[in-house]
Design an enzyme around this catalytic site. Structure first.
Site, mmCIF file in Angstrom:
data_model
loop_
_atom_site.group_PDB
_atom_site.id
_atom_site.type_symbol
_atom_site.label_atom_id
_atom_site.label_comp_id
_atom_site.label_asym_id
_atom_site.label_seq_id
_atom_site.Cartn_x
_atom_site.Cartn_y
_atom_site.Cartn_z
ATOM 1 N N GLY A 1 -18.056 -2.591 -0.111
ATOM 2 C CA GLY A 1 -18.025 -2.621 -1.577
ATOM 3 C C GLY A 1 -17.197 -1.482 -2.131
ATOM 4 N N ARG A 2 -16.079 -1.194 -1.440
ATOM 5 C CA ARG A 2 -15.168 -0.088 -1.794
ATOM 6 C C ARG A 2 -15.923 1.242 -1.809
ATOM 7 N NH1 ARG A 2 -10.202 -2.314 -3.394
ATOM 8 N NH2 ARG A 2 -10.316 -4.507 -3.854
ATOM 9 N N GLY A 3 -16.885 1.355 -0.929
ATOM 10 C CA GLY A 3 -17.620 2.612 -0.757
ATOM 11 C C GLY A 3 -18.967 2.608 -1.446
ATOM 12 N N ALA B 1 -12.986 -4.839 2.119
ATOM 13 C CA ALA B 1 -13.965 -4.136 1.286
ATOM 14 C C ALA B 1 -15.419 -4.507 1.642
ATOM 15 C CB ALA B 1 -13.686 -4.371 -0.201
ATOM 16 N N TYR C 1 0.838 -1.209 0.000
ATOM 17 C CA TYR C 1 0.000 0.000 0.000
ATOM 18 C C TYR C 1 0.870 1.256 0.000
ATOM 19 C CZ TYR C 1 -3.745 -3.207 1.516
ATOM 20 O OH TYR C 1 -4.642 -4.239 1.616
ATOM 21 N N HIS D 1 -0.198 -11.925 0.854
ATOM 22 C CA HIS D 1 -1.210 -11.048 0.237
ATOM 23 C C HIS D 1 -1.928 -11.745 -0.920
ATOM 24 C CE1 HIS D 1 -1.898 -6.428 -0.219
ATOM 25 N NE2 HIS D 1 -3.010 -7.085 -0.409
ATOM 26 N N THR E 1 -22.269 2.362 0.506
ATOM 27 C CA THR E 1 -22.683 3.476 1.364
ATOM 28 C C THR E 1 -23.564 4.461 0.596
ATOM 29 O OG1 THR E 1 -20.842 4.946 0.782
ATOM 30 C CG2 THR E 1 -20.455 3.395 2.585
ATOM 31 N N GLY E 2 -23.556 4.338 -0.739
ATOM 32 C CA GLY E 2 -24.323 5.285 -1.564
ATOM 33 C C GLY E 2 -23.695 6.668 -1.578
HETATM 34 N N1 LIG Z 1 -6.283 -8.354 1.242
HETATM 35 C C1 LIG Z 1 -6.532 -7.624 0.187
HETATM 36 O O1 LIG Z 1 -6.243 -7.987 -0.942
HETATM 37 C C2 LIG Z 1 -7.212 -6.295 0.360
HETATM 38 C C3 LIG Z 1 -7.755 -5.626 -0.751
HETATM 39 C C4 LIG Z 1 -8.369 -4.391 -0.549
HETATM 40 C C5 LIG Z 1 -8.448 -3.857 0.731
HETATM 41 N N2 LIG Z 1 -7.902 -4.528 1.789
HETATM 42 C C6 LIG Z 1 -7.956 -4.002 3.164
HETATM 43 O O2 LIG Z 1 -9.322 -3.873 3.518
HETATM 44 C C7 LIG Z 1 -9.607 -2.533 3.927
HETATM 45 C C8 LIG Z 1 -11.020 -2.180 3.572
HETATM 46 O O3 LIG Z 1 -11.272 -2.294 2.191
HETATM 47 P P1 LIG Z 1 -11.434 -1.019 1.242
HETATM 48 O O4 LIG Z 1 -10.968 0.172 1.974
HETATM 49 O O5 LIG Z 1 -10.784 -1.354 -0.043
HETATM 50 O O6 LIG Z 1 -12.992 -0.957 0.936
HETATM 51 P P2 LIG Z 1 -14.270 -0.618 1.837
HETATM 52 O O7 LIG Z 1 -13.941 -0.700 3.260
HETATM 53 O O8 LIG Z 1 -15.376 -1.452 1.308
HETATM 54 O O9 LIG Z 1 -14.603 0.885 1.388
HETATM 55 C C9 LIG Z 1 -13.735 1.947 1.553
HETATM 56 C C10 LIG Z 1 -14.349 3.159 0.875
HETATM 57 O O10 LIG Z 1 -15.589 3.452 1.512
HETATM 58 C C11 LIG Z 1 -15.593 4.810 1.923
HETATM 59 N N3 LIG Z 1 -16.308 4.867 3.203
HETATM 60 C C12 LIG Z 1 -15.962 4.261 4.363
HETATM 61 N N4 LIG Z 1 -16.880 4.491 5.319
HETATM 62 C C13 LIG Z 1 -17.827 5.282 4.750
HETATM 63 C C14 LIG Z 1 -19.015 5.867 5.231
HETATM 64 N N5 LIG Z 1 -19.440 5.670 6.490
HETATM 65 N N6 LIG Z 1 -19.746 6.637 4.386
HETATM 66 C C15 LIG Z 1 -19.353 6.840 3.102
HETATM 67 N N7 LIG Z 1 -18.220 6.277 2.583
HETATM 68 C C16 LIG Z 1 -17.468 5.528 3.407
HETATM 69 C C17 LIG Z 1 -14.141 5.204 2.070
HETATM 70 O O11 LIG Z 1 -14.042 6.605 1.886
HETATM 71 P P3 LIG Z 1 -12.764 7.441 2.391
HETATM 72 O O12 LIG Z 1 -11.574 6.738 1.793
HETATM 73 O O13 LIG Z 1 -12.996 8.768 1.795
HETATM 74 O O14 LIG Z 1 -12.756 7.440 3.858
HETATM 75 C C18 LIG Z 1 -13.501 4.398 0.941
HETATM 76 O O15 LIG Z 1 -13.643 5.096 -0.272
HETATM 77 C C19 LIG Z 1 -8.527 -1.705 3.218
HETATM 78 O O16 LIG Z 1 -8.324 -0.457 3.844
HETATM 79 C C20 LIG Z 1 -7.319 -2.622 3.317
HETATM 80 O O17 LIG Z 1 -6.716 -2.505 4.594
HETATM 81 C C21 LIG Z 1 -7.308 -5.744 1.610
#
Ligand SMILES: NC(=O)c1ccc[n+]([C@@H]2O[C@H](COP(=O)([O-])OP(=O)(O)OC[C@H]3O[C@@H](n4cnc5c(N)ncnc54)[C@H](OP(=O)(O)O)[C@@H]3O)[C@@H](O)[C@H]2O)c1
Length: 331
Positions: free
Chosen positions: A210-212, A207, A59, A128, A215-216
């Site tokens: 759903g990567r945000g 995620a 990252y 990973h 949340t809509g």
């Molecule tokens: N093992 C793997 O291959 C892998 C792959 C991907 C991710 N990960 C890990 O999993 C974690 C979570 O996954 P992710 O971050 O990709 O996806 P996620 O948690 O599904 O979504 C993150 C996104 O949602 C937004 N968000 C979060 N809370 C919100 C809320 N209450 N209202 C509106 N928007 C909101 C964030 O905005 P902001 O950024 O603006 O706060 C960001 O754009 C990562 O940080 C990482 O540590 C692991």
């Protein structure tokens, strides 16, 4: 640092808060990071009882580990740090460029991670992505040596198949599988989940929002900045996005009826899948974090639970040929 309003769950023998914090977006992926707000987000998470912080050496090409290590500082002993090796970033784009799960890369990677994280040990060390060129027994063997050396406490696998999980667990107990799991992404339900539960392996869904998109929020659009890697993700292309937002609108209706947010419904759904499930929603903003943490108090009525369980996103999780697709990508 336990907080009475934050429940504790177990990933095998490892006690962690029911929700962790995904830190990836603090250095890359979802638009321009604001370091001060990200630092405040980590501080607030600790205040609210979050004990699990997830990062990876890939990252921000090491920047995220440095940032998390610096933010956590002296509170390190009270917290659980999860990091990963094996995914090689493309130095031009910052996105995943290859996989190396070899023992020599494992030994080299942990030293660099410990230095960046400013710590003597990592609590949970993940491969990973499984390297198709290296037998899993060799990757896990090298990781197990790190446990013997006191550099790592527990081991995990990210996006592995059920068969790989079985083989890995025969070499050394696997504490957690970290794979994508949300209302929109169900690949893990096909076989990994059953095997993980048989072997007492905990589940750490990434995620979960759903990567945000779930949340809509405003980012669920095709008009994303150049720094936002959702631009290249199939679920954000015009056609798939339109289909996916129809489902999100339905989730928003449910949220309005329950007086919660769509994101809280998404997290409550993942949390309700079992006591062995510890989602790690990612955010770099205090406001989102506070909203997400409140999801631990949300109970979904059976009819809503049932309807959510029927939903699936349109479009693949990753672009074709991306090394991040892993062993579980079904499409
Ligand atoms: N093992 C793997 O291959 C892998 C792959 C991907 C991710 N990960 C890990 O999993 C974690 C979570 O996954 P992710 O971050 O990709 O996806 P996620 O948690 O599904 O979504 C993150 C996104 O949602 C937004 N968000 C979060 N809370 C919100 C809320 N209450 N209202 C509106 N928007 C909101 C964030 O905005 P902001 O950024 O603006 O706060 C960001 O754009 C990562 O940080 C990482 O540590 C692991």
């Amino acid at each position: 640092m336990e907080n009475p309003s934050m429940p504790i769950r177990r990933l095998r023998d490892l006690r962690v808060s029911a929700l962790g914090l995904g830190c990836m977006g603090m250095s890359m992926a979802y638009g321009r990071p604001d370091k001060r707000e990200a630092q405040r987000t980590i501080d607030r998470a600790i205040e609210l009882g979050v004990t699990l912080f997830d990062t990876a050496d890939a990252y921000g090409i090491g920047e995220n580990e440095k940032f998390v290590g610096a933010c956590i500082g002296r509170r390190r002993e009270r917290l659980v740090i999860s990091t990963k090796f094996g995914l090689l970033p493309n130095r031009l784009t910052g996105l995943a460029g290859g996989i190396d799960g070899s023992p020599s890369h494992c030994r080299k990677s942990i030293e660099a991670s410990l230095q960046r994280l400013r710590t003597d040990y990592v609590d949970l060390y993940f491969l990973h992505r499984v390297d198709p060129k290296v037998p899993i027994e060799e990757s896990i063997g090298a990781m197990a040596d790190l446990v013997s050396a006191g550099k790592v406490r527990y081991l995990g696998l990210s996006e592995c198949s059920a068969d790989t999980l079985r083989r890995a667990n025969a070499v050394h107990p696997i504490t957690a599988v970290q794979s994508e799991w949300s209302i929109f992404t169900r690949d893990i339900e096909q076989s990994v989940l059953t095997v993980a539960r048989k072997l007492n392996v905990g589940i750490m869904p990434f995620a979960p929002l759903g990567r945000g998109m779930l949340t809509g929020s405003a980012e669920a659009s095709t008009n994303l900045s150049l720094l936002d890697f959702r631009r290249v993700m199939p679920r954000w292309n015009k056609q798939n996005l339109a289909a996916n937002l129809l489902l999100v609108h339905r989730i928003q209706e449910m949220a309005a009826a329950l007086k919660v947010t769509a994101g809280q419904i998404a997290l409550a759904w993942v949390l309700s899948q079992g006591e062995d499930v510890v989602p790690i929603p990612g955010t770099k903003r205090v406001q989102y974090l506070e909203q997400n943490v409140r999801a631990v108090q949300v109970t979904l009525p059976p009819a809503i639970q049932q309807e959510l369980s029927q939903m699936r996103a349109a479009g693949a999780r990753y672009p074709k040929n991306s090394p991040t697709r892993g062993e579980t990508t079904a499409d």
